[in-house]
Design an enzyme around this catalytic site. Structure first.
Site, PDB file in Angstrom:
ATOM      1  N   ASP A  11       0.864  -1.163   0.000  1.00  0.00           N
ATOM      2  CA  ASP A  11       0.000   0.000   0.000  1.00  0.00           C
ATOM      3  C   ASP A  11       0.913   1.228   0.000  1.00  0.00           C
ATOM      4  O   ASP A  11       2.124   1.115   0.245  1.00  0.00           O
ATOM      5  CB  ASP A  11      -0.886  -0.040   1.262  1.00  0.00           C
ATOM      6  CG  ASP A  11      -1.608   1.258   1.504  1.00  0.00           C
ATOM      7  OD1 ASP A  11      -2.339   1.711   0.611  1.00  0.00           O
ATOM      8  OD2 ASP A  11      -1.426   1.843   2.594  1.00  0.00           O
ATOM      9  N   ASP A  13      -0.196   5.213   0.952  1.00  0.00           N
ATOM     10  CA  ASP A  13      -0.457   6.181   2.024  1.00  0.00           C
ATOM     11  C   ASP A  13      -0.598   5.469   3.365  1.00  0.00           C
ATOM     12  O   ASP A  13      -1.438   4.585   3.532  1.00  0.00           O
ATOM     13  CB  ASP A  13      -1.730   6.977   1.733  1.00  0.00           C
ATOM     14  CG  ASP A  13      -1.586   7.864   0.509  1.00  0.00           C
ATOM     15  OD1 ASP A  13      -0.637   8.660   0.465  1.00  0.00           O
ATOM     16  OD2 ASP A  13      -2.413   7.746  -0.410  1.00  0.00           O
TER      17      ASP A  13
END
Length: 227
Positions: A11, A13
């Site tokens: 991922d 953020d």
């Protein structure tokens, strides 16, 4: 004899970069665009990882579809302005150890790296260029082309790009959406403790890590790769 290929999907953020300042500021601007009070920082960070259209319906369930569309556009405009003013490195700094770990894993011939993010392609491209991460990720899955997390579409496409199966894939993220997506795709979910969802929300994770330094050893353990 060569080792089998492995795919490590990150991922972005809350996992690779800490962009919470800009996210909160941009979401505040999005709510201002429809004359609505902004949610709290905790509420805003709770939806990080979702695609923007889904995030707006979660945060503002009583607003109209038209308002949601206006909020998405206002968010994007505000986020781009903030990033342009501060620069990517300051706007969305890498977490400690992220770059070193990415380079270490990239240096392993059998390890392939990817990302699966709620960001747009434009946003991810800017981030990769701003941090000099070009060439590290062989697969980049973004919100433009997939249903929002936790739908497993991003992981399915990443595995197809890499030519590996679920048993050779891990998904690393900081939110319940990432871990639920990993579970839906049948891959190993690794939750990180430094992101936007606390460990108590990462129940679906098969493993948790305290920092980036612990990640290579955990991967060796998962795949029984000799140190």
């Amino acid at each position: 004899m060569s080792k089998p290929l492995r795919l490590v999907i990150f991922d972005v953020d809350g996992t690779l970069v800490d962009s919470q300042g800009d996210i909160v500021a941009a979401m505040t601007a999005a709510f201002a665009a429809v004359d609505a009070p902004a949610p709290s920082r905790a509420e805003i960070l709770s939806i990080v990882g979702l695609s923007l259209d889904v995030a707006m319906t979660v945060l503002a369930p009583t607003r109209s579809t038209g308002d949601h569309l206006a909020m998405v556009e206002a968010y994007k405009a505000a986020y781009m302005t903030l990033r342009a003013e501060a620069g990517v490195a300051q706007s969305s700094p890498l977490y400690p150890g992220a770059l070193e770990t990415l380079r270490r894993l990239h240096g392993e011939p059998e390890v392939l790296l990817g990302v699966a993010t709620g960001k747009s392609k434009r946003g991810l491209d800017k981030l990769i260029a701003g941090h000099g991460l070009e060439g590290l990720f062989i697969t980049q899955q973004v919100a433009d082309f997939h249903p929002s997390k936790p739908h497993p579409s991003m992981i399915h496409q990443a595995m197809a790009d890499a030519g590996v199966g679920p048993e050779a894939t891990v998904m690393i993220g900081d939110t319940s959406f990432d871990m639920d997506m990993a579970a839906a795709a049948g891959v190993t979910g690794i939750g990180v403790k430094w992101g936007y969802h606390g460990p108590e929300r990462l129940a679906a994770a098969a493993h948790l890590v305290e920092d980036f330094a612990a990640l290579p050893a955990l991967l060796e353990q998962i795949w029984s790769i000799p140190a």
